[in-house]
Design a protein around this motif. Structure first.
Motif, PDB file in Angstrom:
ATOM      1  N   LEU A  41       0.821  -1.224   0.000  1.00 23.84           N
ATOM      2  CA  LEU A  41       0.000   0.000   0.000  1.00 23.84           C
ATOM      3  C   LEU A  41       0.843   1.257   0.000  1.00 23.84           C
ATOM      4  O   LEU A  41       0.309   2.359  -0.111  1.00 23.84           O
ATOM      5  CB  LEU A  41      -0.941   0.004   1.203  1.00 23.84           C
ATOM      6  CG  LEU A  41      -1.965  -1.120   1.260  1.00 23.84           C
ATOM      7  CD1 LEU A  41      -2.767  -1.048   2.555  1.00 23.84           C
ATOM      8  CD2 LEU A  41      -2.909  -1.062   0.058  1.00 23.84           C
ATOM      9  N   GLY A  42       2.145   1.122   0.174  1.00 27.62           N
ATOM     10  CA  GLY A  42       3.005   2.296   0.189  1.00 27.62           C
ATOM     11  C   GLY A  42       2.773   3.147   1.420  1.00 27.62           C
ATOM     12  O   GLY A  42       2.384   2.652   2.481  1.00 27.62           O
ATOM     13  N   LEU A  43       3.014   4.430   1.282  1.00 21.06           N
ATOM     14  CA  LEU A  43       2.798   5.367   2.381  1.00 21.06           C
ATOM     15  C   LEU A  43       1.465   6.070   2.187  1.00 21.06           C
ATOM     16  O   LEU A  43       1.179   6.575   1.099  1.00 21.06           O
ATOM     17  CB  LEU A  43       3.900   6.422   2.427  1.00 21.06           C
ATOM     18  CG  LEU A  43       5.182   6.018   3.106  1.00 21.06           C
ATOM     19  CD1 LEU A  43       6.082   5.308   2.123  1.00 21.06           C
ATOM     20  CD2 LEU A  43       5.888   7.224   3.675  1.00 21.06           C
ATOM     21  N   ARG A  44       0.704   6.132   3.240  1.00 22.74           N
ATOM     22  CA  ARG A  44      -0.567   6.838   3.187  1.00 22.74           C
ATOM     23  C   ARG A  44      -0.575   7.902   4.284  1.00 22.74           C
ATOM     24  O   ARG A  44      -0.209   7.639   5.427  1.00 22.74           O
ATOM     25  CB  ARG A  44      -1.726   5.855   3.362  1.00 22.74           C
ATOM     26  CG  ARG A  44      -1.874   4.882   2.199  1.00 22.74           C
ATOM     27  CD  ARG A  44      -2.991   3.890   2.440  1.00 22.74           C
ATOM     28  NE  ARG A  44      -2.671   2.988   3.543  1.00 22.74           N
ATOM     29  CZ  ARG A  44      -3.557   2.194   4.126  1.00 22.74           C
ATOM     30  NH1 ARG A  44      -4.824   2.207   3.743  1.00 22.74           N
ATOM     31  NH2 ARG A  44      -3.182   1.385   5.112  1.00 22.74           N
ATOM     32  N   GLN A  45      -1.019   9.077   3.913  1.00 24.43           N
ATOM     33  CA  GLN A  45      -0.970  10.207   4.831  1.00 24.43           C
ATOM     34  C   GLN A  45      -2.130  10.128   5.818  1.00 24.43           C
ATOM     35  O   GLN A  45      -3.286   9.952   5.425  1.00 24.43           O
ATOM     36  CB  GLN A  45      -1.017  11.516   4.049  1.00 24.43           C
ATOM     37  CG  GLN A  45      -0.669  12.738   4.853  1.00 24.43           C
ATOM     38  CD  GLN A  45      -0.551  13.957   3.975  1.00 24.43           C
ATOM     39  OE1 GLN A  45      -1.346  14.158   3.060  1.00 24.43           O
ATOM     40  NE2 GLN A  45       0.443  14.790   4.242  1.00 24.43           N
TER      41      GLN A  45
END
Lengths: 111, 113
Positions: A41-45
């Motif tokens: 999902l990678g990086l999510r803010q």
């Protein structure tokens, strides 16, 4: 040395037990942000702050709170942690919102 | 919704091979573009950035990226990779009228000697 620090670096906790992850920067940056990193999902803010007392939701704010009472600090609060909040969390700061400096990460496990 | 796609999830190369990692975004307006790198056990570092001007930007450690507006792409390239380039690479987009930084899912690069 210019840096973003996070504490704790590792945390194992149980469902429902309130916790706070601290973030501090010594670069006098106005912009600070929290992200979670999950495999695939990678990086999510989660949340970001443009300045003292100014915060806004990112893409995944549910279950989190933040505060920005001082320019250098931007704590992330989990009022009632749940297992789906097990993740690697990164704090970041920048002079503007562009070139962000990341902290070393906090690995949180909620059982 | 605004999104960033990195289609290569895992790339394996031998040293001296050339590298190209894809990044596409879905936003019709002006954007600022970034590539970040995360070496094993370390935090993210900025590799390069594009705000405006020459669409071919050069970053640290011999990396470069090209912004192709018509393709909504910002691909990362390096002519000859080294073992020390083993890392995870993230593309990120800041739509110009927002305060958000949207990351792609990342590409894991493994370089073998």
């Amino acid at each position: 040395e210019a840096q973003v620090t996070q504490n704790p670096r590792y945390l194992i906790t149980v469902t429902g037990k309130k916790l706070t992850v601290t973030c501090s920067q010594n670069m006098n940056h106005e912009y600070m942000s929290w992200y979670r990193q999950d495999p695939g999902l990678g990086l999510r803010q989660i949340y970001y702050s443009m300045n003292v007392e100014v915060t806004d939701k990112g893409d995944v704010p549910e279950g989190y709170k933040v505060s920005r009472k001082e320019k250098r600090n931007f704590p992330l609060i989990l009022e009632s942690p749940s297992p789906n909040q097990t993740s690697l969390y990164f704090c970041a700061s920048s002079f503007d919102r562009y070139e962000q400096y990341f902290g070393p990460g906090t690995r949180l496990t909620v059982t | 919704a605004q999104s960033v796609s990195q289609h290569n999830h895992h790339v394996i190369l031998s040293e001296a091979a050339s590298l190209e990692l894809g990044c596409n975004y879905s936003y019709g307006g002006t954007v600022n573009l970034f590539w970040y790198v995360q070496y094993p056990g370390q935090h993210l570092q900025l590799l390069l950035k594009y705000f405006s001007g020459d669409p071919l930007v050069k970053g640290i450690k011999g990396f470069e990226a090209e912004f192709i507006k018509s393709k909504f792409s910002f691909n990362l390239r390096k002519p000859s990779v080294q073992w020390s380039d083993t890392a995870e690479y993230f593309c990120a987009v800041n739509p110009d009228n927002t305060d958000k930084l949207i990351f792609g899912t990342g590409t894991r690069l493994q370089v073998f000697p």
